[in-house]
Design an enzyme around this catalytic site. Sequence first.
Site, mmCIF file in Angstrom:
data_model
loop_
_atom_site.group_PDB
_atom_site.id
_atom_site.type_symbol
_atom_site.label_atom_id
_atom_site.label_comp_id
_atom_site.label_asym_id
_atom_site.label_seq_id
_atom_site.Cartn_x
_atom_site.Cartn_y
_atom_site.Cartn_z
ATOM 1 N N TRP A 101 15.343 -6.940 -18.458
ATOM 2 C CA TRP A 101 14.414 -7.668 -19.334
ATOM 3 C C TRP A 101 13.312 -8.342 -18.552
ATOM 4 O O TRP A 101 12.140 -8.279 -18.942
ATOM 5 C CB TRP A 101 15.166 -8.645 -20.230
ATOM 6 C CG TRP A 101 15.888 -7.928 -21.332
ATOM 7 C CD1 TRP A 101 17.243 -7.833 -21.496
ATOM 8 C CD2 TRP A 101 15.308 -7.146 -22.387
ATOM 9 N NE1 TRP A 101 17.526 -7.055 -22.594
ATOM 10 C CE2 TRP A 101 16.358 -6.617 -23.151
ATOM 11 C CE3 TRP A 101 13.996 -6.833 -22.748
ATOM 12 C CZ2 TRP A 101 16.150 -5.803 -24.268
ATOM 13 C CZ3 TRP A 101 13.787 -6.021 -23.863
ATOM 14 C CH2 TRP A 101 14.852 -5.522 -24.608
ATOM 15 N N ASP A 175 13.101 -16.584 -21.021
ATOM 16 C CA ASP A 175 13.509 -15.693 -22.113
ATOM 17 C C ASP A 175 14.998 -15.955 -22.326
ATOM 18 O O ASP A 175 15.828 -15.529 -21.532
ATOM 19 C CB ASP A 175 13.245 -14.236 -21.713
ATOM 20 C CG ASP A 175 13.789 -13.236 -22.728
ATOM 21 O OD1 ASP A 175 14.401 -13.651 -23.725
ATOM 22 O OD2 ASP A 175 13.603 -12.024 -22.494
ATOM 23 N N LYS A 199 20.735 -12.028 -31.519
ATOM 24 C CA LYS A 199 21.929 -12.053 -30.679
ATOM 25 C C LYS A 199 22.828 -13.228 -31.056
ATOM 26 O O LYS A 199 23.998 -13.038 -31.328
ATOM 27 C CB LYS A 199 21.546 -12.128 -29.203
ATOM 28 C CG LYS A 199 21.208 -10.765 -28.604
ATOM 29 C CD LYS A 199 19.754 -10.456 -28.532
ATOM 30 C CE LYS A 199 19.474 -9.026 -28.102
ATOM 31 N NZ LYS A 199 18.209 -8.917 -27.381
HETATM 32 C C1 LIG Z 1 17.122 -8.307 -26.974
HETATM 33 C C2 LIG Z 1 16.290 -8.924 -25.923
HETATM 34 C C3 LIG Z 1 14.896 -8.815 -25.922
HETATM 35 C C4 LIG Z 1 14.138 -7.949 -26.902
HETATM 36 O O1 LIG Z 1 14.163 -8.371 -28.175
HETATM 37 P P1 LIG Z 1 13.442 -7.526 -29.308
HETATM 38 O O2 LIG Z 1 13.707 -8.357 -30.509
HETATM 39 O O3 LIG Z 1 14.070 -6.161 -29.355
HETATM 40 O O4 LIG Z 1 11.999 -7.443 -28.976
HETATM 41 C C5 LIG Z 1 14.185 -9.454 -24.936
HETATM 42 N N1 LIG Z 1 14.810 -10.176 -23.991
HETATM 43 C C6 LIG Z 1 16.145 -10.292 -23.956
HETATM 44 C C7 LIG Z 1 16.794 -11.095 -22.873
HETATM 45 C C8 LIG Z 1 16.924 -9.664 -24.912
HETATM 46 O O5 LIG Z 1 18.261 -9.780 -24.881
#
Ligand SMILES: *Cc1c(COP(=O)(O)O)cnc(C)c1O
Length: 367
Positions: A101, A175, A199
């Site tokens: 990521w 993030d 998540k």
């Molecule tokens: C799932 C995830 C993303 C991407 O999210 P989207 O909603 O698919 O754009 C970005 N960063 C992390 C750490 C993730 O787990």
Amino acid sequence: MQRPYNFSAGPAAIPEDVLQQAASEMLDWRGSGMSVMEMSHRGKEFISICEKAEADFRQLLAVPANFHILFMQGGGLAENAIVPLNLSQGGAVDFVVTGSWSQKSTKEAGKFCDAAVAASDEAQGFTHIPDAASWKLRSDARYVHICSNETINGVEFQQLPDLASLGSQAPLVIDFSSHVASRSVDWSRVGLAFGGAQKNLGPAGLTLVVVRDDLLGHAMAMCPSAFNYRLVADNQSMYNTPPTWGIYIAGLTFEWILRQQEGAASGVAALEARNIAKAELLYQAIDGSQLYENRVARDCRSRMNIPFFLKDETRNQAFLEGAKARGLLQLKGHKSVGGMRASIYNAMPMAGVQALVGYMQSFEKQS
Ligand SMILES: *Cc1c(COP(=O)(O)O)cnc(C)c1O
């Protein structure tokens, strides 16, 4: 009927209480005669839902008053562009790359700013967090980006870096998509945090951004208006139609989190205690076996996403089939890593991890 245990990395399991409450309110939200999906985002019913969700999120993560909480769309991936459009002014931005990521974030940001890798663990297969003392932070960086929990590689910062102590004045951007609300956040170290809801907080389609007040108002001219944090903040996340259903379900999830108790702890602290116990149980089972292995350094193993491998990979398919037959779903690892991955977010009860560990042990004995 007992529901299966869902180990999906995302969209992921939602607490059963939340799903049941949403089901009971589906056709008529609290006497309004409408489903939440049918409400105007500017009507008093939805505004009350949105305001409560924001207040509850502020309470559960102790978000200070000088941070805005924004409900947006586009997911974590869109934020990889939206953050530099709002914060970089096209200048220098430093990235610490600890997995897929943060690697993606670096690449995307490079379209809008001078993105550089301050440190990377790619050579070691993303199994460590490079020592902060070795990070090459530039003095003119507009911000420093980390992914505080790498969902695919299973690498988590157990403490957020203190950039000031590393001699950097830049705000830290995290993030936190895949561990938001699984543990507390030290906001004194953070300028901006973003995460998709799918998540730990609810359905796909909602993105949370928590941003310090002084970072607003510097968007590049090319930044789309709907993604301009200043505009979104000034309009209480209603500059355009927000993801109303996602905000509603996340709001129910926030109420569920606030209700959680574990000994003397409540809310996020209760979940954090539970998450530590769940992760310990699973890592112990992996480390104590002859068949399974996890390759991430112990000091940065994720509590949320636990990738593991069968040393005999010819048994992968049998492992997954046996798991499914026992109601243990979505354990296949990410295609870029292979093997297995168990995502054990807030909504995964201890009983689910115990069921997984019990299955892993019986599967190992069958060989
Ligand atoms: C799932 C995830 C993303 C991407 O999210 P989207 O909603 O698919 O754009 C970005 N960063 C992390 C750490 C993730 O787990």
